[in-house]
Write a protein that holds these residues in place. Structure first.
Motif, mmCIF file in Angstrom:
data_model
loop_
_atom_site.group_PDB
_atom_site.id
_atom_site.type_symbol
_atom_site.label_atom_id
_atom_site.label_comp_id
_atom_site.label_asym_id
_atom_site.label_seq_id
_atom_site.Cartn_x
_atom_site.Cartn_y
_atom_site.Cartn_z
ATOM 1 N N VAL A 1 46.832 46.833 15.796
ATOM 2 C CA VAL A 1 47.817 45.964 16.440
ATOM 3 C C VAL A 1 48.040 44.659 15.686
ATOM 4 N N GLU A 2 47.028 44.156 15.003
ATOM 5 C CA GLU A 2 47.192 42.893 14.286
ATOM 6 C C GLU A 2 48.217 42.996 13.160
ATOM 7 N N ARG A 3 48.514 44.201 12.713
ATOM 8 C CA ARG A 3 49.497 44.394 11.643
ATOM 9 C C ARG A 3 50.881 44.773 12.182
ATOM 10 N N TRP A 4 51.060 44.775 13.491
ATOM 11 C CA TRP A 4 52.385 45.088 14.032
ATOM 12 C C TRP A 4 53.508 44.263 13.410
ATOM 13 N N PRO A 5 53.302 42.940 13.201
ATOM 14 C CA PRO A 5 54.425 42.160 12.644
ATOM 15 C C PRO A 5 54.897 42.648 11.282
ATOM 16 N N SER A 6 54.073 43.387 10.548
ATOM 17 C CA SER A 6 54.468 43.859 9.223
ATOM 18 C C SER A 6 55.487 44.994 9.282
ATOM 19 N N TRP A 7 55.580 45.683 10.438
ATOM 20 C CA TRP A 7 56.558 46.772 10.534
ATOM 21 C C TRP A 7 57.414 46.710 11.802
ATOM 22 N N GLN A 8 57.124 45.756 12.677
ATOM 23 C CA GLN A 8 57.946 45.551 13.869
ATOM 24 C C GLN A 8 58.531 44.146 13.810
ATOM 25 N N PRO A 9 59.738 43.967 13.301
ATOM 26 C CA PRO A 9 60.330 42.629 13.194
ATOM 27 C C PRO A 9 60.339 41.829 14.496
ATOM 28 N N PRO A 10 60.464 42.465 15.673
ATOM 29 C CA PRO A 10 60.488 41.677 16.906
ATOM 30 C C PRO A 10 59.148 41.022 17.255
ATOM 31 N N VAL A 11 58.060 41.482 16.668
ATOM 32 C CA VAL A 11 56.741 40.934 17.013
ATOM 33 C C VAL A 11 56.432 39.765 16.094
ATOM 34 N N GLU A 12 56.330 38.566 16.672
ATOM 35 C CA GLU A 12 56.084 37.364 15.869
ATOM 36 C C GLU A 12 54.614 37.219 15.489
ATOM 37 N N THR A 13 53.741 37.346 16.463
ATOM 38 C CA THR A 13 52.312 37.169 16.219
ATOM 39 C C THR A 13 51.527 38.135 17.103
ATOM 40 N N VAL A 14 50.337 38.510 16.641
ATOM 41 C CA VAL A 14 49.403 39.305 17.436
ATOM 42 C C VAL A 14 48.005 38.746 17.218
ATOM 43 N N GLU A 15 47.273 38.541 18.286
ATOM 44 C CA GLU A 15 45.891 38.065 18.209
ATOM 45 C C GLU A 15 44.976 39.022 18.962
ATOM 46 N N ARG A 16 44.050 39.634 18.252
ATOM 47 C CA ARG A 16 43.055 40.463 18.933
ATOM 48 C C ARG A 16 42.089 39.557 19.678
ATOM 49 N N LEU A 17 41.755 39.921 20.902
ATOM 50 C CA LEU A 17 40.823 39.143 21.709
ATOM 51 C C LEU A 17 39.422 39.736 21.659
ATOM 52 N N ASP A 18 39.258 40.811 20.855
ATOM 53 C CA ASP A 18 37.941 41.375 20.584
ATOM 54 C C ASP A 18 37.968 41.831 19.126
ATOM 55 N N HIS A 19 36.961 42.546 18.685
ATOM 56 C CA HIS A 19 36.879 42.935 17.284
ATOM 57 C C HIS A 19 36.600 44.430 17.162
ATOM 58 N N GLY A 20 36.854 44.966 15.964
ATOM 59 C CA GLY A 20 36.557 46.363 15.705
ATOM 60 C C GLY A 20 37.707 47.281 16.064
ATOM 61 N N PRO A 21 37.496 48.594 15.971
ATOM 62 C CA PRO A 21 38.533 49.561 16.307
ATOM 63 C C PRO A 21 39.009 49.381 17.754
ATOM 64 N N LEU A 22 40.286 49.661 17.978
ATOM 65 C CA LEU A 22 40.826 49.580 19.333
ATOM 66 C C LEU A 22 40.090 50.573 20.224
ATOM 67 N N ARG A 23 39.629 50.127 21.377
ATOM 68 C CA ARG A 23 38.836 50.956 22.283
ATOM 69 C C ARG A 23 39.094 50.529 23.722
ATOM 70 N N LYS A 24 38.542 51.252 24.670
ATOM 71 C CA LYS A 24 38.682 50.887 26.071
ATOM 72 C C LYS A 24 38.145 49.480 26.282
ATOM 73 N N GLY A 25 38.940 48.642 26.924
ATOM 74 C CA GLY A 25 38.560 47.260 27.145
ATOM 75 C C GLY A 25 39.080 46.301 26.094
ATOM 76 N N SER A 26 39.559 46.813 24.948
ATOM 77 C CA SER A 26 40.136 45.938 23.933
ATOM 78 C C SER A 26 41.362 45.220 24.498
ATOM 79 N N ALA A 27 41.549 43.983 24.055
ATOM 80 C CA ALA A 27 42.700 43.208 24.520
ATOM 81 C C ALA A 27 43.330 42.485 23.341
ATOM 82 N N PHE A 28 44.630 42.268 23.431
ATOM 83 C CA PHE A 28 45.338 41.538 22.385
ATOM 84 C C PHE A 28 46.505 40.777 23.009
ATOM 85 N N ARG A 29 46.778 39.618 22.423
ATOM 86 C CA ARG A 29 47.856 38.754 22.914
ATOM 87 C C ARG A 29 48.921 38.669 21.834
#
Length: 214
Positions: free
Chosen positions: A79-107
């Motif tokens: 998800v942190e790389r979404w802005p590289s291929w989704q022009p509408p996404v300005e910023t993404v911040e992971r609120l946890d670390h590592g591979p995306l998993r149950k409980g992972s959150a991002f803003r």
């Protein structure tokens, strides 16, 4: 949700373009295959959980992407790389670390222009992964908040290998006073947002596949 592009806004949970109806939508590229329905008889699920069953605003669509499953999955879950291929996404911040998993959150953030219901605002979306199965499905939930606007969304993604690629299916529901005030318009906006997200994913995955050294 998604955001918007110069030819249209993307609005799902996480994409929320509340001005798509004003700006129009992008045209699907030649060869794109998709289907859609606002209220399917059998909702998509991930590990037995789907979208909000009583939501008035709900849409489902799918598209075949001619790329390996690992490529499509990587693009969608990094998800942190979404802005590289989704022009509408300005910023993404992971609120946890590592591979995306149950409980992972991002803003993440996306702007939306003014429309009859709300002023121009920057929409902040906080998504939490509730269910996930590697290379198979993801389900996340969370609020999208901007000036004079709040949408609570549930978003499900399915990935199935087919001949020459992957069928990506997605379904999302939106609840909130603003979208429920005009369900037909909100549903059209959601549909356009989901289809734009799939087109971006298709373009990025197929470009990465075709440009890979042999």
């Amino acid at each position: 949700m998604s955001g918007f592009r110069s030819t249209g806004i993307r609005a799902t949970l996480f994409t929320v373009p509340l001005a798509l109806s004003l700006l129009g939508t992008a045209t699907a590229p030649a060869g794109a295959t998709d289907s859609h329905t606002s209220h399917p008889d059998t909702p998509l699920t991930c590990r037995g959980k789907g979208v909000a069953p009583d939501a008035l605003v709900r849409h489902r669509t799918e598209m075949v992407i001619h790329a390996p499953l690992r490529t499509v999955w990587k693009l969608q879950t990094d998800v942190e790389r979404w802005p590289s291929w989704q022009p509408p996404v300005e910023t993404v911040e992971r609120l946890d670390h590592g591979p995306l998993r149950k409980g992972s959150a991002f803003r993440w953030r996306t702007p939306i222009p003014p429309n009859p219901s709300t002023p121009a605002t920057s929409l902040e979306i906080t998504s939490t992964v509730r269910q996930i199965k590697h290379n198979s499905c993801i389900r996340w939930t969370g609020p999208a908040i901007g000036t004079g606007l709040r949408i609570d969304g549930v978003h499900v993604w399915h990935f199935v290998e087919v001949k020459d690629g992957v069928r990506v299916s997605t379904e999302e529901s939106h609840t909130g006073a603003q979208v429920e005030a005009d369900v037909p318009t909100a549903t059209r906006i959601l549909r356009a947002g989901l289809e734009a997200w799939l087109r971006d994913l298709k373009f990025a995955a197929e470009a990465r596949t075709h440009n890979r050294p042999h």
